[in-house]
Scaffold this motif. Structure first.
Motif, PDB file in Angstrom:
ATOM      1  N   ALA A   1      99.133-113.779 -20.329  1.00 10.33           N
ATOM      2  CA  ALA A   1      98.389-112.534 -20.571  1.00 10.33           C
ATOM      3  C   ALA A   1      97.138-112.460 -19.697  1.00 10.33           C
ATOM      4  O   ALA A   1      96.819-111.408 -19.133  1.00 10.33           O
ATOM      5  N   GLY A   2      96.423-113.576 -19.564  1.00 10.95           N
ATOM      6  CA  GLY A   2      95.235-113.601 -18.716  1.00 10.95           C
ATOM      7  C   GLY A   2      95.578-113.343 -17.265  1.00 10.95           C
ATOM      8  O   GLY A   2      94.843-112.642 -16.561  1.00 10.95           O
ATOM      9  N   SER A   3      96.696-113.893 -16.819  1.00 12.13           N
ATOM     10  CA  SER A   3      97.121-113.687 -15.437  1.00 12.13           C
ATOM     11  C   SER A   3      97.428-112.222 -15.173  1.00 12.13           C
ATOM     12  O   SER A   3      97.001-111.648 -14.155  1.00 12.13           O
ATOM     13  N   PHE A   4      98.165-111.590 -16.105  1.00 10.40           N
ATOM     14  CA  PHE A   4      98.499-110.176 -15.911  1.00 10.40           C
ATOM     15  C   PHE A   4      97.256-109.294 -15.999  1.00 10.40           C
ATOM     16  O   PHE A   4      97.085-108.360 -15.210  1.00 10.40           O
ATOM     17  N   LEU A   5      96.369-109.592 -16.949  1.00  8.96           N
ATOM     18  CA  LEU A   5      95.160-108.784 -17.105  1.00  8.96           C
ATOM     19  C   LEU A   5      94.293-108.851 -15.853  1.00  8.96           C
ATOM     20  O   LEU A   5      93.790-107.823 -15.379  1.00  8.96           O
ATOM     21  N   ALA A   6      94.132-110.044 -15.285  1.00 10.24           N
ATOM     22  CA  ALA A   6      93.331-110.187 -14.071  1.00 10.24           C
ATOM     23  C   ALA A   6      93.981-109.455 -12.899  1.00 10.24           C
ATOM     24  O   ALA A   6      93.304-108.751 -12.132  1.00 10.24           O
ATOM     25  N   ALA A   7      95.311-109.594 -12.759  1.00  9.52           N
ATOM     26  CA  ALA A   7      96.001-108.961 -11.638  1.00  9.52           C
ATOM     27  C   ALA A   7      95.970-107.441 -11.749  1.00  9.52           C
ATOM     28  O   ALA A   7      95.706-106.736 -10.767  1.00  9.52           O
ATOM     29  N   ALA A   8      96.248-106.912 -12.938  1.00 12.07           N
ATOM     30  CA  ALA A   8      96.251-105.462 -13.117  1.00 12.07           C
ATOM     31  C   ALA A   8      94.852-104.883 -12.918  1.00 12.07           C
ATOM     32  O   ALA A   8      94.694-103.799 -12.334  1.00 12.07           O
ATOM     33  N   SER A   9      93.829-105.586 -13.388  1.00 14.78           N
ATOM     34  CA  SER A   9      92.453-105.113 -13.203  1.00 14.78           C
ATOM     35  C   SER A   9      92.094-105.063 -11.725  1.00 14.78           C
ATOM     36  O   SER A   9      91.443-104.112 -11.266  1.00 14.78           O
ATOM     37  N   GLN A  10      92.511-106.076 -10.984  1.00 12.49           N
ATOM     38  CA  GLN A  10      92.251-106.072  -9.543  1.00 12.49           C
ATOM     39  C   GLN A  10      92.968-104.917  -8.851  1.00 12.49           C
ATOM     40  O   GLN A  10      92.412-104.271  -7.951  1.00 12.49           O
ATOM     41  N   GLY A  11      94.195-104.628  -9.269  1.00  9.50           N
ATOM     42  CA  GLY A  11      94.908-103.496  -8.697  1.00  9.50           C
ATOM     43  C   GLY A  11      94.224-102.175  -8.987  1.00  9.50           C
ATOM     44  O   GLY A  11      94.109-101.311  -8.110  1.00  9.50           O
ATOM     45  N   TRP A  12      93.741-102.009 -10.230  1.00  4.71           N
ATOM     46  CA  TRP A  12      93.022-100.784 -10.590  1.00  4.71           C
ATOM     47  C   TRP A  12      91.769-100.633  -9.741  1.00  4.71           C
ATOM     48  O   TRP A  12      91.484 -99.551  -9.216  1.00  4.71           O
ATOM     49  N   MET A  13      91.014-101.727  -9.581  1.00  2.00           N
ATOM     50  CA  MET A  13      89.785-101.667  -8.789  1.00  2.00           C
ATOM     51  C   MET A  13      90.082-101.330  -7.338  1.00  2.00           C
ATOM     52  O   MET A  13      89.353-100.546  -6.711  1.00  2.00           O
ATOM     53  N   LEU A  14      91.148-101.896  -6.800  1.00  2.00           N
ATOM     54  CA  LEU A  14      91.518-101.595  -5.419  1.00  2.00           C
ATOM     55  C   LEU A  14      91.854-100.117  -5.260  1.00  2.00           C
ATOM     56  O   LEU A  14      91.414 -99.464  -4.298  1.00  2.00           O
ATOM     57  N   GLY A  15      92.607 -99.558  -6.216  1.00  2.00           N
ATOM     58  CA  GLY A  15      92.953 -98.141  -6.153  1.00  2.00           C
ATOM     59  C   GLY A  15      91.736 -97.242  -6.220  1.00  2.00           C
ATOM     60  O   GLY A  15      91.635 -96.253  -5.478  1.00  2.00           O
ATOM     61  N   ARG A  16      90.792 -97.582  -7.079  1.00  2.00           N
ATOM     62  CA  ARG A  16      89.572 -96.784  -7.178  1.00  2.00           C
ATOM     63  C   ARG A  16      88.718 -96.932  -5.921  1.00  2.00           C
ATOM     64  O   ARG A  16      88.110 -95.965  -5.449  1.00  2.00           O
ATOM     65  N   TYR A  17      88.679 -98.141  -5.378  1.00  2.00           N
ATOM     66  CA  TYR A  17      87.856 -98.395  -4.192  1.00  2.00           C
ATOM     67  C   TYR A  17      88.387 -97.647  -2.974  1.00  2.00           C
ATOM     68  O   TYR A  17      87.619 -97.057  -2.205  1.00  2.00           O
ATOM     69  N   VAL A  18      89.697 -97.658  -2.790  1.00  2.00           N
ATOM     70  CA  VAL A  18      90.296 -97.010  -1.619  1.00  2.00           C
ATOM     71  C   VAL A  18      90.005 -95.517  -1.609  1.00  2.00           C
ATOM     72  O   VAL A  18      89.844 -94.914  -0.538  1.00  2.00           O
ATOM     73  N   THR A  19      89.911 -94.914  -2.781  1.00  2.00           N
ATOM     74  CA  THR A  19      89.648 -93.471  -2.863  1.00  2.00           C
ATOM     75  C   THR A  19      88.157 -93.148  -2.937  1.00  2.00           C
ATOM     76  O   THR A  19      87.783 -92.011  -3.241  1.00  2.00           O
ATOM     77  N   GLY A  20      87.313 -94.140  -2.642  1.00  3.12           N
ATOM     78  CA  GLY A  20      85.876 -93.893  -2.645  1.00  3.12           C
ATOM     79  C   GLY A  20      85.307 -93.627  -4.026  1.00  3.12           C
ATOM     80  O   GLY A  20      84.311 -92.907  -4.169  1.00  3.12           O
ATOM     81  N   LEU A  21      85.974 -94.194  -5.071  1.00  4.59           N
ATOM     82  CA  LEU A  21      85.517 -94.040  -6.457  1.00  4.59           C
ATOM     83  C   LEU A  21      85.545 -92.591  -6.918  1.00  4.59           C
ATOM     84  O   LEU A  21      84.789 -92.185  -7.811  1.00  4.59           O
ATOM     85  N   ALA A  22      86.429 -91.786  -6.302  1.00  2.85           N
ATOM     86  CA  ALA A  22      86.533 -90.368  -6.648  1.00  2.85           C
ATOM     87  C   ALA A  22      87.082 -90.197  -8.066  1.00  2.85           C
ATOM     88  O   ALA A  22      87.852 -91.030  -8.559  1.00  2.85           O
ATOM     89  N   GLU A  23      86.694 -89.117  -8.716  1.00  2.00           N
ATOM     90  CA  GLU A  23      87.122 -88.827 -10.083  1.00  2.00           C
ATOM     91  C   GLU A  23      88.203 -87.750 -10.075  1.00  2.00           C
ATOM     92  O   GLU A  23      88.255 -86.908  -9.191  1.00  2.00           O
ATOM     93  N   GLY A  24      89.062 -87.794 -11.088  1.00  2.00           N
ATOM     94  CA  GLY A  24      90.125 -86.804 -11.217  1.00  2.00           C
ATOM     95  C   GLY A  24      91.463 -87.469 -11.472  1.00  2.00           C
ATOM     96  O   GLY A  24      91.668 -88.646 -11.135  1.00  2.00           O
ATOM     97  N   TRP A  25      92.392 -86.716 -12.070  1.00  2.00           N
ATOM     98  CA  TRP A  25      93.662 -87.321 -12.458  1.00  2.00           C
ATOM     99  C   TRP A  25      94.501 -87.816 -11.289  1.00  2.00           C
ATOM    100  O   TRP A  25      95.199 -88.832 -11.434  1.00  2.00           O
TER     101      TRP A  25
END
Length: 331
Positions: free
Chosen positions: A122-146
């Motif tokens: 569970a810790g491995s998946f939580l860390a990996a998924a969180s990193q993926g979410w952060m990467l997605g937000r970072y690539v879009t310049g932290l833009a908001e919207g669905w």
């Protein structure tokens, strides 16, 4: 004419990118091994832990280096990025803490070893998924919207799949016998989710970022950049072919790992091209976010000692613990 005011921020951006790439590759495989634990029997779980045991703590040093460079070399960007991503950062840290606790307790608390194995997964998946979410937000310049939220969610699912493939290829390299054959099958099954996820993210990225779209699809840049996706596709197809060969359980055991690492490196090159000269896409350039030239010069002196030490230790550890993993032996 270029001077230190221009060059030092770029150098620190390159150092930060290299550190984060090293972290993603090195800690990525042990996160992937953690997410594969539920497929293995008790003896195989012990061997999987043994395959990452000498390395996993040191691998996380690269994350500390990357975030440390962001903090001291680009303080404006550090505040902006972590201010927007405090929740996934916290979840990632929770995941890493759970992994560390489970890693130690599963060896001593035998009666509840199944609980600790699940905690490690569970810790491995939580860390990996969180990193993926952060990467997605970072690539879009932290833009908001669905659309940006869906994009981040897609990467939050794709990155764990990539780590699972990386972890399976690590087990092909570091183990033998039944576990190595099982890892070969796990890698083949993980190949499709990673490829489909990468394909969807590759299509979606220029749709959610006008900057990326302009940089990749303008001529003649499009022709010059074409070798990157073509080489990535070749590495993925080559990996699939390798995993179907019987020699991969013998003298070719290192090649699948090399192919996956090549995919990650090519992805990092493409991301670096898409981002530069921004530290935060469309919001802060490396020069706007950087500390003063005098401060960067002092930081560079510290990095001149710290970075070679980290590299030397990592090389030393991988040389000492090279070869096939040995069974766990706790004192």
């Amino acid at each position: 004419m270029l001077d230190w005011t221009h060059l030092l921020p770029v150098a620190f951006m390159a150092l930060m990118g290299a550190a984060m790439l090293a972290y993603v590759v090195l800690d990525g495989y042990d996160l992937g091994v953690g997410m594969l634990m539920h497929h293995a029997d008790a003896a195989q779980k012990d061997m999987m832990i043994a395959s990452i045991g000498p390395f996993w703590d040191a691998n996380e040093t690269w994350l500390v280096l990357g975030v440390g460079v962001l903090l001291i070399a680009f303080p404006k960007a550090h505040g902006m990025v972590l201010g927007a991503l405090y929740l996934p950062v916290a979840l990632m840290l929770v995941g890493l803490v759970l992994r560390g606790v489970a890693f130690e307790f599963r060896a001593k608390d035998v009666q509840r070893q199944r609980l600790w194995n699940r905690t490690f997964l569970a810790g491995s998946f939580l860390a990996a998924a969180s990193q993926g979410w952060m990467l997605g937000r970072y690539v879009t310049g932290l833009a908001e919207g669905w659309p940006y939220t869906l994009f981040a969610a897609a990467i939050a699912l794709t990155l764990p799949a990539a780590y699972v493939l990386l972890g399976a290829c690590w087990l092909v390299l570091k183990t033998d016998g039944a576990l190595q054959r099982a890892a070969q099958g796990w890698a083949l099954r993980a190949w499709w989710p990673m490829v489909l996820g990468m394909g969807l993210v590759s299509v979606a990225t220029p749709l959610v970022s006008a900057t990326v779209r302009a940089r990749w699809f303008a001529m003649p840049e499009f022709i010059a950049l074409l070798p990157i996706p073509l080489a990535t596709l070749a590495a993925l197809l080559g990996l699939r072919w390798l995993l179907r060969q019987p020699q991969v359980l013998g003298r070719w055991c290192a090649l699948p790992m090399a192919a996956v690492v090549a995919v990650f490196v090519l992805g990092a090159v493409g991301l670096a091209y898409s981002l530069y000269p921004y530290v935060v896409m469309d919001r802060l350039t490396v020069w706007q976010a950087a500390s003063s030239t005098e401060a960067l010069a002092v930081i560079a002196v510290g990095c001149a000692f710290a970075v070679p030490a980290i590299v030397a230790y990592s090389v030393f550890a991988y040389r000492v613990f090279g070869g096939k993993a040995q069974p766990l032996n706790y004192a």
